[in-house]
Scaffold this active site. Sequence first.
Site, mmCIF file in Angstrom:
data_model
loop_
_atom_site.group_PDB
_atom_site.id
_atom_site.type_symbol
_atom_site.label_atom_id
_atom_site.label_comp_id
_atom_site.label_asym_id
_atom_site.label_seq_id
_atom_site.Cartn_x
_atom_site.Cartn_y
_atom_site.Cartn_z
ATOM 1 N N THR A 1 -6.548 0.021 -4.330
ATOM 2 C CA THR A 1 -5.473 -0.749 -3.689
ATOM 3 C C THR A 1 -4.972 -0.108 -2.403
ATOM 4 O O THR A 1 -4.448 -0.799 -1.528
ATOM 5 C CB THR A 1 -4.296 -0.903 -4.665
ATOM 6 N N CYS A 2 -5.121 1.209 -2.279
ATOM 7 C CA CYS A 2 -4.633 1.833 -1.060
ATOM 8 C C CYS A 2 -5.454 1.428 0.149
ATOM 9 O O CYS A 2 -4.989 1.522 1.290
ATOM 10 C CB CYS A 2 -4.630 3.354 -1.221
ATOM 11 N N TYR A 3 -6.719 0.984 -0.085
ATOM 12 C CA TYR A 3 -7.571 0.535 1.021
ATOM 13 C C TYR A 3 -7.900 -0.945 0.913
ATOM 14 O O TYR A 3 -8.760 -1.438 1.646
ATOM 15 C CB TYR A 3 -8.874 1.355 1.045
#
Length: 1153
Positions: A1120-1122
């Site tokens: 989710t961070c990317y």
Amino acid sequence: MNESRKNQVSLRGASAKEITRDALLDRVNQERELRNYARRAKAAALLIQRTWRRHHATESAALLLREEWEMMMRRRSGSLTGVQMSVEILRPFLFFIEYLCVRLGKIGSRDRECMMSCFRIVLEDVTSKALRESLYEEEIKGKTRKLGSLWPFAIALHLESMQKLLLNDSWKAEDIVLTSTAMHLSVILTDPKGWNHIPLDGKKDANAAVKNLIKFAGSKRSRLYDCIRKFILTLETPFSSKDLPKDDRFVIIASAITLSLRPFHLTNIDINEKATMESAIQQYCISMLTIPWFPQRLPAILVPALRHKSVLSPCLRNLLILKEKILEEISEMDQLKITSRKMPHVGWALANVVCLATESGMSSADLGKFTESLDYSSYLHVVILLAENLLVSLENSTQRKMKNKEIGVDYDPSAESFLDMDETTCGSPNLSYLDLFRPISQQWHLKELLAFEKSVSICENDSLSLGNPEYSSKQGLLLITYYYSCILQLFSALGPVIKSFSVLNMLSFTPGFLPRLWGELEKSLFHDNIPIANTNLASSNTLTGDRSGGISGRRQKSLSKETSNKWVNMLHKITGRSPTENDPIDSVNDQTSIGHIEEHPSEEWDIESLRQGPEGISKDISRLLLLFCSSYSHLLLILDDIEFYDKQVPFTLEQQRKITSMLNTLAYNSLSRGISPRYRVLLDSAVRCLHLLYERNSRRQFCHHSLWLAPGKNNRMPIAVAARTHEVFSAADGAPSPSEGSAITTMPHIFPFEERVKMFRDFISMDKVSRRLAGEGTVPGSRSIEIVVRRDHIFEDGLRQLNSLGSRLKSSIHVSFVSDSGLPEAGLDYGGLSKEFLTDLSKVAFSPEYGLFYQTSTVDRHLIPNTSARLLDNIMGMFEFLGRIVGKALYEGILLDFYFSHVFVQKLLGRYNFLDELSTLDPELYRNLMYVKHYDGDVRDLVLDFTVTEESLGKRLVIELKPGGKDICVTNDNKLQYVHAMADYKLNRQILPFSSAFLRGLTDLISPSWLKLFNACEFNQLLSGGNHDIDVDDLKKHTQYTGGYSEGSRTIKLFWEVFAGLEPKERCMLLKFVTSCSRAPLLGFKHLHPAFTIHKVNCDTPLWASFGGPDVDRLPSASTCYNTLKLPTYKRSSTLRAKLLYAINSNAGFELS
């Protein structure tokens, strides 16, 4: 001197010294002037000597005559004949009094005794038939002076004696008795009925004498009205007779008023004498009507004489006919004042006219009426005339005050008003100048004017007409509109605290008044060319939608009571609808939009007659608009949703849309074109009403969105220009009124939501550029913020390391995570970890389990601050930190997957929450308050007071809604106040500390002016994305592929095929699985950062997997961070769909990798 001229002979014949011709002439002229001066001085001395000798001789004769007169009075016995009265009493008396008292300007004790003796004799004998006959006979014979030449001296003497009394600082008993006797005699001498016993052949001369005397009294030369004015100004307000002889004082006051009214009662006036009498009435208007608290200074028994039609009607008529001259003289009186901080005289004339034209007490509960036989037309015109002049005077005084403030001359910053409070209060601070206008704020006042307007045409006198001849049928309503418009402006100018609340309250709730105003506006502006009536609207049963499938029996019982209560009956009367009409009331929990609102072409919502702004409409329509907007905006503040949407009072929803389109068009064209200062009050009022309708529509829609965009569809300024304009006006000092702003700052809804989102992103981009130019780098490694965060203490670590940064939080954040085992996690932060940090921190902090926020009891389950958290340490610091986190997310374009409550967002946007917002926060409390508001019995039976009880740590706290609230019982009279006080506490006061702290943190990163582009619902969309279905084509267009995938890969084709076949809810879940937010970016996936990415996960699969063999068993995962979906190389769509649904429903992500 030259040698050749040394012995030259001068003109004087002397050779010793030379003198020029010019010098000689100057000396001659000086000597001539000295001789002339000496001659004039000698002549003046002789004149003074002769005058003094004459005065001395006259004074000696007067003193001698007084002694003889006193001796004669002491020897007098029995009654006097007419000859004796004229020759022996009046002639010598007038002679020595004229020289000994009037000319010297003082009354001695002996003169006072003489005057008293003479006045008593005349008063005793003036009613004697024999005296008047003999006196008249003697005058006919020429032995005495005529009446017309005798009595003016007497009246002049009386006035002078009264003036002397007025110049004294204190009341003396002997002066009061003398003045009362003189005034009594003056009244008798000027009364035509006092000469009834004169023979018929002499009545003509007697009437002429009385008429001449009254004409003299009413002329400027007599100074009667000036003298009476000075006398009345010495009286207390309100009238009091303590410490003074009551009878004599009353005689003086009554006689003074009687003398001032004598010119009004003259009959049989010749045409040539009308000008003289009009001059007297003019002096009365100037000198008497401008006395502060004029009726209040007089005994109540005398006031009806001032209200009589024979007095009030000529005054009103002359004020209109001679308005320029009278107002000019009144203005000159203002210039004679020592200080400019006094109420202008025209203001007192206005207040006195209103007070004399209405018979009402100072209590708001008193029922009043207009003075009998009042000329309504003249009254309305005079009030309008005086009010407009007073407003101009007040504006000029304000401008002088501001000018003095700028140059620092005579400015007292502690003075809140330029008016002297000692003059604008009547004896006590409980009665002020505005209280004189209290009858105007009572319903009987407006009802009588409306009744008169219906029965009689007000525009009979063309010279007094305000409008065009073709508008004569509406002249009555227009005149009333002008009247109340002026009063509203006057209240706003003089009452900075309560302003025009009482008048607006009366106008809003007078049955039928608002619909009548709207009817005139609709006919004038719409021209019946907008087919809104043909709109396919849902019936009242489907306007709100019955999503619950019906209304419970208990609800139906409460509704049957609500339809019969007094409040709804009154609102029904406003529209003229029958009180028995009953529309179903929607459930409070159902806050959905109107069942069906058909979209119209934008041109139908853009009112052609308003495209030029206020300059394109007549002054009459402007006045109607001003009064309508002011009154209706006041009503909207207390009109609940049941009345607005279900009962549809005072207007139907169809009419509400017309009203909204009218205000929207007027406001936009006024702001985009620019207006002159004289239209600012109208624009401010229209914008205020428009904002109230827009906020109500934002919460529960009744207008199609095309209506709000219609006026600016064809001439809206470009986004870049609008953004720059918004920045310029927002950066201005202070809080300008709507009329001083621009279209984008005052009514941003005129721009589509998507354009305003672009504008918001442009503001942030420009801010980043300016920071970069200022040396504040935003790329990794350049002045970035580095933090270390433990995953199991993410909120505490973030609060400790970031909360003190303030606006520096705009810089990039490099996050290093520490695992639960205490070991640093591997990896470099190129923006993805900071996004993960913000989303994970938000999940923790805004979770109801954490205790800082809780979810509302509505279906939407929105977040609002938990007021019980106020007992925590550093709670305000925590809310400031959360405000900065939300600001950081908005600044970086990171979507957070939650919605704030409408109530909380309204406070963040600096707006006030009204009663109906409570339905989005606590529907049960809202229903209870509606029950109290519409309760048709005695509210005392409910045993309520102005308190609210809260529980905290097991203790019950009683909070007063107003000072002393625990001792105030809720009654039918104050139940509306109780309902709004309770709503105000729950919606504004209770969460204010939390919203203020949150806003302080939010504005460290996001300018408040940027947020004001949106309403509460739009703010949530800006924070969390759109609430609509995902656009598959847009996502596919902006998706990136890594690890070996490409747009033509078999697995990618299968993925898009499966994704398109998912339910909308499942697509949102997949988006949340990848990006941690279930909503798409507002401007599309082009603005998703980092971009949506599908990464290839290579898996060994047999070749026959595509033909029914075993497929890849591995589950998809996400980073989710990317914003990356790690998708194995599935061979069949069924497998891909099953694995994808399993993964997103298991609420897992990175750990599945």
